[in-house]
Design a protein around this motif. Sequence first.
Motif, PDB file in Angstrom:
ATOM      1  N   LYS A  63       0.820  -1.210   0.000  1.00 43.60           N
ATOM      2  CA  LYS A  63       0.000   0.000   0.000  1.00 43.60           C
ATOM      3  C   LYS A  63       0.857   1.265   0.000  1.00 43.60           C
ATOM      4  N   THR A  72      -4.757   1.738  -0.995  1.00 42.35           N
ATOM      5  CA  THR A  72      -5.219   0.359  -1.147  1.00 42.35           C
ATOM      6  C   THR A  72      -5.044  -0.104  -2.598  1.00 42.35           C
ATOM      7  N   LEU A  74      -6.428  -1.514  -5.089  1.00 47.45           N
ATOM      8  CA  LEU A  74      -7.766  -1.958  -5.505  1.00 47.45           C
ATOM      9  C   LEU A  74      -7.724  -2.954  -6.659  1.00 47.45           C
ATOM     10  N   THR A  82     -11.651  -4.799   2.807  1.00 43.78           N
ATOM     11  CA  THR A  82     -10.235  -4.493   2.580  1.00 43.78           C
ATOM     12  C   THR A  82      -9.431  -5.138   3.707  1.00 43.78           C
ATOM     13  N   HIS A  87      -5.512  -1.363   4.306  1.00 42.16           N
ATOM     14  CA  HIS A  87      -6.399  -0.194   4.391  1.00 42.16           C
ATOM     15  C   HIS A  87      -5.556   1.046   4.081  1.00 42.16           C
ATOM     16  N   GLN A 150      -5.218   1.871  -7.788  1.00 39.07           N
ATOM     17  CA  GLN A 150      -4.583   2.269  -6.526  1.00 39.07           C
ATOM     18  C   GLN A 150      -4.092   3.711  -6.589  1.00 39.07           C
ATOM     19  N   SER A 157     -11.243   2.561   1.372  1.00 37.18           N
ATOM     20  CA  SER A 157     -11.104   1.197   1.889  1.00 37.18           C
ATOM     21  C   SER A 157     -12.341   0.890   2.713  1.00 37.18           C
TER      22      SER A 157
END
Lengths: 404, 404
Positions: A63, A72, A74, A82, A87, A150, A157
């Motif tokens: 992250k 995050t 994604l 999440t 997070h 991201q 999150s």
Amino acid sequence: MDQEKKLPRRAMIKAAAISATAAFVGKVNLPATEQPTNDDPTKIQGTPPGKVGTRSPFEQPSKKASDISGRTPLQDLYGIITPSDLHFERSHAGVPAINPDKYELLIHGMVERPMIFKLKDLKRFPAISRIAFIECSGNFRSGKETMTPQEICGLTSQSEWTGVMLSTLFREVGVSPKATWFLAEGSDAAVMTRSIPVEKGWKDAMIAYGQNGEAIRPEQGYPARLFLPGWEGNMNVKWIRRIELSDQPFMTREETSKYTETIKDHKIRQFSFDMDARSIITYPSYPQEVEKGWIEIRGIAWSGRGKIERVEISTDGGKHWQYARLQEPVLDKAHTYFRYLWHWDGSPTEIMSRAVDDTGYYQPFLKQLIDARGAEMGGYHLNPVTSWLIERGGRVLFKPEKWK
Amino acid sequence: MDQEKKLPRRAMIKAAAISATAAFVGKVNLPATEQPTNDDPTKIQGTPPGKVGTRSPFEQPSKKASDISGRTPLQDLYGIITPSDLHFERSHAGVPAINPDKYELLIHGMVERPMIFKLKDLKRFPAISRIAFIECSGNFRSGKETMTPQEICGLTSQSEWTGVMLSTLFREVGVSPKATWFLAEGSDAAVMTRSIPVEKGWKDAMIAYGQNGEAIRPEQGYPARLFLPGWEGNMNVKWIRRIELSDQPFMTREETSKYTETIKDHKIRQFSFDMDARSIITYPSYPQEVEKGWIEIRGIAWSGRGKIERVEISTDGGKHWQYARLQEPVLDKAHTYFRYLWHWDGSPTEIMSRAVDDTGYYQPFLKQLIDARGAEMGGYHLNPVTSWLIERGGRVLFKPEKWK
């Protein structure tokens, strides 16, 4: 789930037939047990349990984005939860180390009985749990084609949060009927402070001490944070140590010089609390690549004002729109997972999603935001439709749009 | 959440008044910012983001129970999501290390087209996500007063699972209408195998590759496992590498010499798939201690046959029962969190919970299980009401019941 059954069988067969790797097996040989190789895990005793589990060494999510934020990933995730250690985080002076036995929350100001609550006091009150997102109001980046979900909007999150309703504590201290605002103050080195209308405190604010089943993580406010469902992340003050009731806002740095938005005619929009409806396709997205044929378009949609009513998908650059399938449970002020089965013929195209929430609000295009707020608009509360360009060979690129 | 507002204010004030630590503050001094101490986190720059987040050093949960199992520390958790690294584990030859690029799932036997699916093939199919529990059928221990929920029934955990419906793969390979069973085989060193009725495959079985938003954890079957909602854990074959369709069960070791239950008259119950409704109070429980006054009784309830309809609580050893409040969302075949606000007068007593599912099934007392199955009953599928004894001083002890 019954919808799976309605997918045409021919389509499914075709999906496999065009896959590069799924293979028909003309004659089935002996199962792999009979054919040991160095790679055969059945020939090696496995690892016994540890104190806690670990990720596979083949999974290395990250992250980290900068020295002040983590985003995050994604594009690598499935579903609505999440993982707590992925997070997003955004702090203004790092993550403080707090001893939970020394933790105290003071509630004072326009109250009958100023009180200090220790963590065990907070845990003793009736609690609630709620699956909901938190999103930073600065959650939009653009600029180049090689950006991931991201990077574009990884400052959102979702967790299952557990804690005590702030209304319970408000009754406990006897909040004055004349109080209209409260200050929330964190115990980080930035001493983060925000002013919040007292109505939110009575309605659905929580002091959260649990996250995804366990103690809240340090990056998310251990041992306790303010949680304001649907409101901009920065107001959900982490490591909360003080709440002061008042009859006016406190005009802190974080709501005057920051977290306000420049709009048309040199005006500033202040106290913009709600996070508006938004969605993003996380598959396919950069840096993924796709193959011709059936593709399940996947992503998340959310709204700080209510439930996601529907998500519309275009696979032809916005000319036509179809409804995505929403994955249950569809929860209030929560990331909702959507899926849309699409047959890609291999031609270059542009795919996008737009969320509609149960207030009837449509996620806007960037152009609509500019029309409403002016080209001089600031970088907060930007929730534009995000497009992905799919090239002939299957490469997927972000379609960045400039506004200044 | 609106229910919070209905709690009598006097009750809430009393709750705080008797608390050992929540303190009225006669005169509010300057906020802590003005009173730096060595413990003041606002005077120290915090930690910047890492690649992934970490727990607070003050939180040290552990699931490790033995060299073959790990148990979820239910007494330390909140809500319905189990952190992935605290999900229970039970393996028969440890956790294999599997390279996802080399992973293959073979489906063969009574099918039109035997096929091998790589992980990327599985991920390409339409997917679903589902929040549901997995419970080991051997999830009951008793024997002494100093047992925690983790020790009594920590072999149940809940995740958001993501994957492809097995029915989708069944259509893909063309499962014969004459097939009635399938074998699921794992790629651990135990080569775990179980026979499963083909109806379950068509109904709601999944090949799961996602857990709580990320890749499934190694201890739960990385990179893919069979997931059979509501059915005994052992059948949810981890690290699945082979499915063989047949017109009869395969009579593997794990369904003949193990995972069968001795019942009355020297009979054996075989193929007992569904996990019956159950509940446990996780607060207060051993080793927690409580104080006189208001206590929120908390716990989880679940059923492998459907949704939890209600949870009934007794605080007087089973003489009277009241309904607990169920935390939304209440999901099918899922841990459901319950809460019940109780005023303890300080007298020794016994508290317990019993779950009722939407088939009308009542969680039984141990005596009812013995009456039905005989004192010679085996150790699988035991879901008795669990009682906690609260002593005058607030100590909480498990009430163990013997049956042989």
